[in-house]
Structures are given as structure tokens and as C-alpha cells.
Motif scaffolding. Sequence first.
Motif, mmCIF file in Angstrom:
data_model
loop_
_atom_site.group_PDB
_atom_site.id
_atom_site.type_symbol
_atom_site.label_atom_id
_atom_site.label_comp_id
_atom_site.label_asym_id
_atom_site.label_seq_id
_atom_site.Cartn_x
_atom_site.Cartn_y
_atom_site.Cartn_z
ATOM 1 N N GLY A 1 87.874 6.649 -5.328
ATOM 2 C CA GLY A 1 87.145 5.376 -5.291
ATOM 3 C C GLY A 1 85.718 5.538 -4.803
ATOM 4 N N LEU A 2 85.272 6.790 -4.595
ATOM 5 C CA LEU A 2 83.909 7.075 -4.134
ATOM 6 C C LEU A 2 83.049 7.539 -5.300
ATOM 7 N N SER A 3 81.784 7.168 -5.289
ATOM 8 C CA SER A 3 80.855 7.751 -6.250
ATOM 9 C C SER A 3 80.682 9.215 -5.901
ATOM 10 N N ILE A 4 80.257 10.025 -6.856
ATOM 11 C CA ILE A 4 80.094 11.447 -6.579
ATOM 12 C C ILE A 4 79.027 11.654 -5.516
ATOM 13 N N ARG A 5 78.028 10.793 -5.486
ATOM 14 C CA ARG A 5 76.980 10.912 -4.462
ATOM 15 C C ARG A 5 77.548 10.654 -3.074
ATOM 16 N N LYS A 6 78.388 9.634 -2.953
ATOM 17 C CA LYS A 6 79.021 9.324 -1.670
ATOM 18 C C LYS A 6 79.986 10.446 -1.283
ATOM 19 N N PHE A 7 80.679 10.999 -2.257
ATOM 20 C CA PHE A 7 81.604 12.112 -2.003
ATOM 21 C C PHE A 7 80.852 13.300 -1.411
ATOM 22 N N ILE A 8 79.711 13.635 -1.983
ATOM 23 C CA ILE A 8 78.919 14.763 -1.479
ATOM 24 C C ILE A 8 78.425 14.475 -0.065
ATOM 25 N N THR A 9 77.962 13.244 0.168
ATOM 26 C CA THR A 9 77.483 12.865 1.505
ATOM 27 C C THR A 9 78.576 13.045 2.549
ATOM 28 N N GLU A 10 79.784 12.589 2.234
ATOM 29 C CA GLU A 10 80.895 12.719 3.185
ATOM 30 C C GLU A 10 81.268 14.190 3.391
ATOM 31 N N ASN A 11 81.186 14.984 2.333
ATOM 32 C CA ASN A 11 81.498 16.405 2.457
ATOM 33 C C ASN A 11 80.470 17.141 3.307
ATOM 34 N N LYS A 12 79.209 16.713 3.234
ATOM 35 C CA LYS A 12 78.154 17.357 4.001
ATOM 36 C C LYS A 12 78.294 17.111 5.500
ATOM 37 N N ARG A 13 79.107 16.135 5.869
ATOM 38 C CA ARG A 13 79.341 15.888 7.295
ATOM 39 C C ARG A 13 80.209 16.986 7.916
ATOM 40 N N VAL A 14 80.918 17.714 7.079
ATOM 41 C CA VAL A 14 81.757 18.820 7.565
ATOM 42 C C VAL A 14 81.021 20.115 7.266
ATOM 43 N N THR A 15 80.357 20.664 8.279
ATOM 44 C CA THR A 15 79.539 21.854 8.088
ATOM 45 C C THR A 15 80.054 22.996 8.953
ATOM 46 N N ASP A 16 79.730 24.211 8.548
ATOM 47 C CA ASP A 16 80.041 25.409 9.317
ATOM 48 C C ASP A 16 78.728 25.996 9.816
ATOM 49 N N ALA A 17 78.541 25.978 11.133
ATOM 50 C CA ALA A 17 77.272 26.413 11.718
ATOM 51 C C ALA A 17 77.153 27.931 11.697
ATOM 52 N N ARG A 18 76.001 28.416 11.294
ATOM 53 C CA ARG A 18 75.700 29.846 11.307
ATOM 54 C C ARG A 18 74.886 30.151 12.570
#
Length: 496
Positions: free
Chosen positions: A448-465
Motif C-alpha cells: 500500500g506504499l508508493s515506491i518512493r515511500k517504500f525507499i524512504t522507509e527502507n533508508k531509515r534502516v542503515t548500517d553504519a560504517r
Amino acid sequence: MLKIREVKTTSGKTAVQVILYKDYKRKILKHIGSGKDDGEIHTLKLQANQYINDYTQQLSIFPDDNPNMVLFIEHTECIGFYYWFFYNSIQKLIEQIGFDKVCNHLLRDLVTIRIFEPASKLRSIELLKTYFGINHRRQSYYNEAPKWLKLKERVQRTVASFAQKVYDFDSSLMFYDVTTLYFETFQEYDLRKNGFSKDGKSQQPQVLVGLMVNKDGFPIAFDVYPGNTFEGHTIIPTIKSFMKLYEIKNLTVVADAAMISVDNIEQLRKENIHYIVGARLGNLSEESFGLLDHKIIREDGKIVRINTNKGYLICSFSTVRYRKDKYEMEKQILKAKDIVDRPAKNKKAKFVKSHKEQLTLNEELIKKTSKLLGLKGYYTDLDEATLSTNEVLKRYHDLYKIEQAFRIAKSDLETRPIFHFKEEPIKLHLLICFMALVISKHIELKTGLSIRKFITENKRVTDARMFNSLIQKEIIIKGKLTDTANAILQNLGIPH
């Protein structure tokens, strides 16, 4: 066995070493360094512990008691982030759809980065390293890309098979439309031709892309045509190719008014292809127009069905549409009157006609247009017993879903402008974009999310280098999943 050893040096400092005991013998495996006070010695011992962990290939780089002691915060800096949650999610979807059995690793990664951040193919290879830490050689792309052009049919078969399992795909009903994709150039070549542009780029060459989707708007197949091709000429070869690929004997296609012509209808009937298409009521013959005007009841929701040479003409009346059409007609009449009163070169309007260089209002056209206010028409060859009139209207109204697919392709996946020159790179570009569109539309339908919203939510989960200058090593700190990320995984059927 590895041990940490402290040894006093002649300078009064304490040396920290990693010692290997084997066969009752002692061997200095690594000299970590020397410290002059307890603080420095403590830091050197932590480094020695880290060395032992790495040397013995232990899975965890952090002791359970205090991770910051090994991270050495005061000697550590953040050098960037990886988005592995997004990457792994897309890879799982690629496996679900079945693309992993069709495409090699590089092609799958190019599809992934097309969704995340669209760019040129070579730039995409750089972005894969930046965002996901994945390395591909440019030469690998040049070697592999020509082979991918042969994958179009396999990709489409894979998509259709997935749609049958997940979306109850009925191959006997398809929705078809075309769009144009322009090039960032003014030079024609191969497929790149000037033609009627849906993007308002009439001076730039383009290609024409035909897309077929199911009732949910999920893309199933596509074809590419030179940019100067009339869109009505694409429907027959695209559908015939689709039917041959899937061995379909009975098909109903839903398309807009631009696809219909007497020749097309004859070919559709010849190929046993049923149709539901939009009707341009202004082009009706005098006989059909008179019959429609006589039969239609201009009340909200009223419908009439008339038999014509193009099949059954179904027309519905809407008061909302009437008010909109009336407003637009009145604007056009005012514009026409202004041109008639103040003639000027290169000025055209719908309700102006010219006779012996004299401009006058086209009263006949105004009268005819006023009778069409509030009416919307559709052609079909399916009789009432086969498909009810209400079902015909319902299926045609679902055509808007193909426009949604085009918007994703053009805006989110940045399918255009195209920068390629020759036919093969153009077709490869569109194959990658089609695969990315399939994944994007599946995400939209399931979450139910637009692909843009999906990417935004995915970017909230990051792996710090994190780079530790003491041990000269990059350390990855895994990000914690958000509640939304967990919900996305659940909706997509991806195990956590």
C-alpha cells in the motif's frame, strides 16, 4: 593457544604482545605496541583482544560486556552508511518473482539500483559500491550486456507465471496502452524518431513503448517501437506477440480511444481478439450520431447500447461530466469568438471555420458538441449475454491502472530521458526498467506504499560504517529494524 603478554622494556614502558603457545613453545605472534601508563596499556590490551578475535575468526567482533571498549569511540569516525536492508529486501523479491533463475548477479543488481537511485549503467555500478558495498567491474558489464537482450521473453514468462500464482492473473483479459520516452538529443537514429510526444517534447526523438498489465495494474509484457509509429498501429502486433508467447486462444483487450480504427477492428476480429475501447463520439457517422441523440436519456447514470460498424457503442451520461464538458466548451467558444472578432495569423480554435479567408463560428459543430456534453462512449464486440454493459464500463474504468504504472516508470524509475544511441542499448535499458517496474508495482500492491515511500522507509534502516584508526579496520554496526520495516517485510512475505 593465544595469550596476551606484558613485558617491561629497557625504556621503562610496558610492551603488549600476542603470544602463541604450541608444543610447549612460545612464539611472539604480534607486537601490539608499548604504553607508558595504565590507560595506554589498557588500550593496547583491547587491541590485542581484537587481534586475537580476528586471528581466530570468531563470528562476533564485539564482546558482550561493553561493545564501546572494542569500538574505541575516541579513535573512531563514521565514514558512511550501507543500505543492506533495502538491498536484501529487493533480492528476496527478485527470488520470489523468479528473476534469479533468469538473470545473473550483475543484471539483478542493476535492477536493484534502478529502483533505489536511477542512473546510467556505469554510474549505477559506482552506486552499487557506494550504497551496498558491492563491487562489479565495468568490463563485466560490457561483456555481459549483449547476452541480456535475449532474455526478454524469459523475463516476461517469469513475470506471467508469478502473476498467476500471486495475483490470479487471467491471461484472457489484458489492458493495453502506449507512452513515449524522449531522448536527450535532437538527432534521430535507429529507433529514435520524431513523432507525437506525450511528454511535450515534439522536437526531440523518442521511442514508443506499449505496455500490457492485468486487472490490478501489474505489468505483464511490453514492446518497443520507433518513435514515429502511430500508436494505433502497435496494438495488433503487441497482442499477437503476447498471445503467441503464452499460447492464448481467447483474449479481451481493454484500450483507450486512440487504438481503435476500422482496420484495427477487422484485424482484431480476424485474430479472434475481443475488445473494449474508448470511443471518440465526435467522429461518429451522421447515422450513428443521430441514433445516439435519439436514444440517450440525459439523466445521471443512464446508459444506451447501439450497434455500429465498429461493434456495440455504449454511452453513459453523467451530470458531473456534463458540467465539466460545458465549462470547457464555453471557454473554447469564447476563444473562437475572440479570434473571429480579431483575426490573426496562426491562431486556431475548435469552433472556428474558414471560408474564402473569412473566419466565422462553426455553429454546426457547436450544436453537435452541445449534444455530446456529459456523454462518454465505449466500443466492444461483446454482446450483452457475454458481458453485461455495466461490466464493460467497469473493465474500461480499470484502464487508469496502466497510467499509474507509466507514472512509476517515468517518475520513480526515471525511464526517460534516454541517453543511449543505438537500438540494442535502448532495448536493454527498457528491459531493466521493466523488471524494476514489476518489482515496484508488486511492492505497491502488497504494502500500500508508493515506491518512493517504500525507499524512504527502507533508508531509515542503515548500517553504519565506522573506521577505527587504532586497529586500522572498518567496522559495520547493523541498524535496528523499525516497526514500519517489520510490517513491510511481513506484507511482502519476506522472512525476518
